[in-house]
Write a protein that holds these residues in place. Structure first.
Motif, PDB file in Angstrom:
ATOM      1  N   PRO A 196       0.831  -1.207   0.000  1.00  0.00           N
ATOM      2  CA  PRO A 196       0.000   0.000   0.000  1.00  0.00           C
ATOM      3  C   PRO A 196       0.869   1.262   0.000  1.00  0.00           C
ATOM      4  O   PRO A 196       1.728   1.435   0.874  1.00  0.00           O
ATOM      5  N   ALA A 197       0.660   2.105  -0.998  1.00  0.00           N
ATOM      6  CA  ALA A 197       1.474   3.317  -1.147  1.00  0.00           C
ATOM      7  C   ALA A 197       1.378   4.209   0.084  1.00  0.00           C
ATOM      8  O   ALA A 197       2.383   4.747   0.546  1.00  0.00           O
ATOM      9  N   ARG A 198       0.178   4.334   0.635  1.00  0.00           N
ATOM     10  CA  ARG A 198      -0.011   5.198   1.797  1.00  0.00           C
ATOM     11  C   ARG A 198       0.830   4.722   2.980  1.00  0.00           C
ATOM     12  O   ARG A 198       1.457   5.517   3.663  1.00  0.00           O
ATOM     13  N   ALA A 199       0.886   3.426   3.193  1.00  0.00           N
ATOM     14  CA  ALA A 199       1.673   2.872   4.299  1.00  0.00           C
ATOM     15  C   ALA A 199       3.160   3.172   4.099  1.00  0.00           C
ATOM     16  O   ALA A 199       3.862   3.548   5.035  1.00  0.00           O
ATOM     17  N   GLY A 247      17.504   9.992   2.389  1.00  0.00           N
ATOM     18  CA  GLY A 247      17.258   8.628   1.908  1.00  0.00           C
ATOM     19  C   GLY A 247      15.857   8.150   2.259  1.00  0.00           C
ATOM     20  O   GLY A 247      15.158   7.557   1.432  1.00  0.00           O
ATOM     21  N   MET A 248      15.439   8.425   3.489  1.00  0.00           N
ATOM     22  CA  MET A 248      14.092   8.024   3.909  1.00  0.00           C
ATOM     23  C   MET A 248      13.032   8.837   3.163  1.00  0.00           C
ATOM     24  O   MET A 248      11.986   8.303   2.780  1.00  0.00           O
ATOM     25  N   ALA A 249      13.317  10.117   2.934  1.00  0.00           N
ATOM     26  CA  ALA A 249      12.384  10.959   2.176  1.00  0.00           C
ATOM     27  C   ALA A 249      12.240  10.435   0.742  1.00  0.00           C
ATOM     28  O   ALA A 249      11.147  10.450   0.171  1.00  0.00           O
ATOM     29  N   PRO A 286       6.492   6.232  -4.057  1.00  0.00           N
ATOM     30  CA  PRO A 286       5.108   5.919  -4.435  1.00  0.00           C
ATOM     31  C   PRO A 286       4.308   7.157  -4.824  1.00  0.00           C
ATOM     32  O   PRO A 286       3.391   7.071  -5.632  1.00  0.00           O
ATOM     33  N   VAL A 287       4.667   8.302  -4.270  1.00  0.00           N
ATOM     34  CA  VAL A 287       3.976   9.541  -4.638  1.00  0.00           C
ATOM     35  C   VAL A 287       4.277   9.869  -6.096  1.00  0.00           C
ATOM     36  O   VAL A 287       3.381  10.150  -6.892  1.00  0.00           O
ATOM     37  N   HIS A 343       5.571   7.843  -8.502  1.00  0.00           N
ATOM     38  CA  HIS A 343       5.136   6.824  -9.459  1.00  0.00           C
ATOM     39  C   HIS A 343       3.622   6.704  -9.521  1.00  0.00           C
ATOM     40  O   HIS A 343       3.085   6.181 -10.492  1.00  0.00           O
ATOM     41  N   GLY A 344       2.947   7.205  -8.508  1.00  0.00           N
ATOM     42  CA  GLY A 344       1.489   7.170  -8.513  1.00  0.00           C
ATOM     43  C   GLY A 344       0.878   8.337  -9.245  1.00  0.00           C
ATOM     44  O   GLY A 344      -0.350   8.420  -9.392  1.00  0.00           O
ATOM     45  N   GLY A 345       1.724   9.262  -9.717  1.00  0.00           N
ATOM     46  CA  GLY A 345       1.225  10.400 -10.478  1.00  0.00           C
ATOM     47  C   GLY A 345       0.424  11.389  -9.658  1.00  0.00           C
ATOM     48  O   GLY A 345      -0.434  12.089 -10.183  1.00  0.00           O
ATOM     49  N   VAL A 346       0.727  11.474  -8.357  1.00  0.00           N
ATOM     50  CA  VAL A 346      -0.013  12.371  -7.468  1.00  0.00           C
ATOM     51  C   VAL A 346       0.335  13.830  -7.722  1.00  0.00           C
ATOM     52  O   VAL A 346      -0.482  14.710  -7.518  1.00  0.00           O
ATOM     53  N   THR A 347       1.549  14.094  -8.207  1.00  0.00           N
ATOM     54  CA  THR A 347       1.991  15.462  -8.451  1.00  0.00           C
ATOM     55  C   THR A 347       2.065  15.728  -9.950  1.00  0.00           C
ATOM     56  O   THR A 347       2.105  14.802 -10.751  1.00  0.00           O
TER      57      THR A 347
END
Length: 184
Positions: free
Chosen positions: A62-65, A101-103, A109-110, A112-116
Motif C-alpha cells: 500500500p502506497a499510503r503505508a 534517503g528516507m524521504a 510511491p507519490v 510513481h502514482g502520479g499524485v503530483t
C-alpha cells in the motif's frame, strides 16, 4: 532476461547485503542509546524494503503505508538530532543524508502514482537524487587518500568500522538514487 532485470538483480544484491550489514549492526552493545538503536533499525528496514522494491508490482505494498512510514523515518533523523544529548547544527548536518534517503523512499510511491504534476515531480526527484549522489560520492571516496591530496599516512583513518559504515551508507545512497530514477 532483460537489461532492466540485470540492474534489478544487482540492486537487489546490493540492498540485501546492505540489509544484512545493517541488521548485524542493529544489535548494538548495551552501551548504545535509543537513538542508535532506532537509526540502525530504520537502516535495516530501508535496505530490506529496497531489496524487494524492484520486484514488486504496483499496489502490492500500500502506497499510503510506505509514504507514512518513510516520511516518519525521514523526520526521525532531524528530530533526534535536535532532541539529542548534544543538539547542534553539526549533528543535524551529519544526520541529514539519512533523512534524505528516507524521504526518497516516501517520495517513490507519490511520484510513481502520479499524485503530483510532472514539473514538481521532476524537481523533487532531481533534488533528492542530487543529494543522494553527493552523499554517496562523499562516503565512497572519503577513505581514498589519493583523492584528498595528502601525502604519506598523515590524516588517513585506520578505523575499519567507520570505513565499512561509509561504504554501506554510500552504496545504499547510490542505489537509492538509481531506484529513484528508474521507472517501475
Amino acid at each position: 532476461m532483460t537489461a532492466t532485470d540485470v540492474v534489478h538483480g544487482m540492486l537487489t544484491a546490493l540492498f540485501a547485503a546492505s540489509a544484512v550489514y545493517a541488521l548485524r549492526r542493529a544489535v548494538p552493545p548495551r552501551s548504545s542509546g535509543w537513538r542508535d538503536r532506532g537509526d540502525r533499525l530504520l537502516h535495516t528496514v530501508m535496505a530490506s524494503a529496497m531489496a524487494v522494491l524492484p520486484w514488486l508490482r504496483d499496489g502490492e505494498v500500500p502506497a499510503r503505508a510506505q509514504v507514512v512510514f518513510f516520511a516518519a523515518a525521514a523526520l526521525w533523523f532531524p528530530l533526534t538530532a535536535v532532541l539529542g544529548r548534544r543538539p547542534g547544527p553539526a549533528d543535524l548536518v551529519r544526520r541529514s543524508p539519512y533523512a534524505v534517503g528516507m524521504a526518497a523512499m516516501a517520495w517513490m510511491p507519490v511520484r510513481h502514482g502520479g499524485v503530483t504534476d510532472a514539473r514538481t515531480g521532476d524537481l523533487v526527484t532531481g533534488v533528492l537524487t542530487l543529494c543522494l549522489l553527493a552523499y554517496a560520492l562523499r562516503s565512497l571516496t572519503r577513505d581514498m587518500p589519493g583523492l584528498r591530496g595528502t601525502s604519506g599516512r598523515a590524516g588517513v583513518s585506520m578505523d575499519i568500522g567507520g570505513a565499512c559504515d561509509r561504504f554501506w551508507h554510500g552504496s545504499t545512497a547510490m542505489g537509492t538514487a538509481i531506484v529513484l530514477l528508474m521507472h517501475h
